[in-house]
Design a protein around this motif. Sequence first.
Motif, short mmCIF file in Angstrom:
data_model
loop_
_atom_site.label_atom_id
_atom_site.label_comp_id
_atom_site.label_asym_id
_atom_site.label_seq_id
_atom_site.Cartn_x
_atom_site.Cartn_y
_atom_site.Cartn_z
N ASP A 263 2.96 12.12 0.49
CA ASP A 263 4.02 12.98 -0.02
C ASP A 263 5.33 12.28 0.09
O ASP A 263 5.93 12.25 1.18
N LYS A 264 5.78 11.22 -0.72
CA LYS A 264 6.97 10.42 -0.64
C LYS A 264 8.08 11.13 -1.31
O LYS A 264 9.08 10.25 -1.12
N SER A 265 8.10 12.42 -1.70
CA SER A 265 9.05 13.07 -2.47
C SER A 265 10.47 13.30 -1.86
O SER A 265 11.24 13.46 -2.32
N ASP B 167 0.93 -1.13 0.10
CA ASP B 167 -0.01 0.09 0.04
C ASP B 167 0.83 1.20 0.10
O ASP B 167 0.50 2.29 -0.82
N PHE B 168 1.82 1.31 0.79
CA PHE B 168 2.79 2.44 0.88
C PHE B 168 3.42 2.75 -0.54
O PHE B 168 3.56 3.77 -0.96
N LEU B 169 3.88 1.65 -0.94
CA LEU B 169 4.65 1.79 -2.35
C LEU B 169 3.73 2.19 -3.56
O LEU B 169 4.06 2.95 -4.50
N THR B 170 2.39 1.62 -3.59
CA THR B 170 1.50 1.89 -4.55
C THR B 170 0.45 2.91 -4.68
O THR B 170 -0.07 3.71 -5.54
N VAL C 127 14.55 6.16 0.71
CA VAL C 127 13.98 5.09 1.62
C VAL C 127 12.90 4.29 0.75
O VAL C 127 12.80 3.14 0.93
N VAL C 128 12.30 4.91 -0.04
CA VAL C 128 11.32 4.27 -1.12
C VAL C 128 11.71 3.34 -1.99
O VAL C 128 11.39 2.09 -2.21
N GLU C 129 13.03 3.75 -2.47
CA GLU C 129 13.76 2.61 -3.42
C GLU C 129 14.23 1.52 -2.65
O GLU C 129 14.02 0.45 -3.20
N LYS C 130 14.72 1.52 -1.46
CA LYS C 130 15.30 0.49 -0.59
C LYS C 130 13.92 -0.52 -0.18
O LYS C 130 14.02 -1.62 -0.38
#
Length: 78
Positions: free
Chosen positions: A49-51, A30-33, A56-59
């Motif tokens: 907002d994951k910008s 859910d967090f990723l998509t 961290v998102v890539e990992k």
Amino acid sequence: MSEPTKYMNDAPGFLCPACQKFRIKLSLEDFLTKRELTCGNCGTQFQMDKSRCTTVVEKLQDLHIANKNVERLKKQSL
């Protein structure tokens, strides 16, 4: 009960900051998509907002892919 034990026993997710009555669950997928979450009790929508956390998102994406591969390999070995 100690603080670490208390948190380990809590349901996953976080308490809605708007109504304080509903635990919003957020899986890794859910967090990723998803770009937003909605409280199941009051309907408040929260934008993610994951910008500012791209590293961290890539990992986490790498972790998610690795988990999927492990699950696939488990099914193949049965």
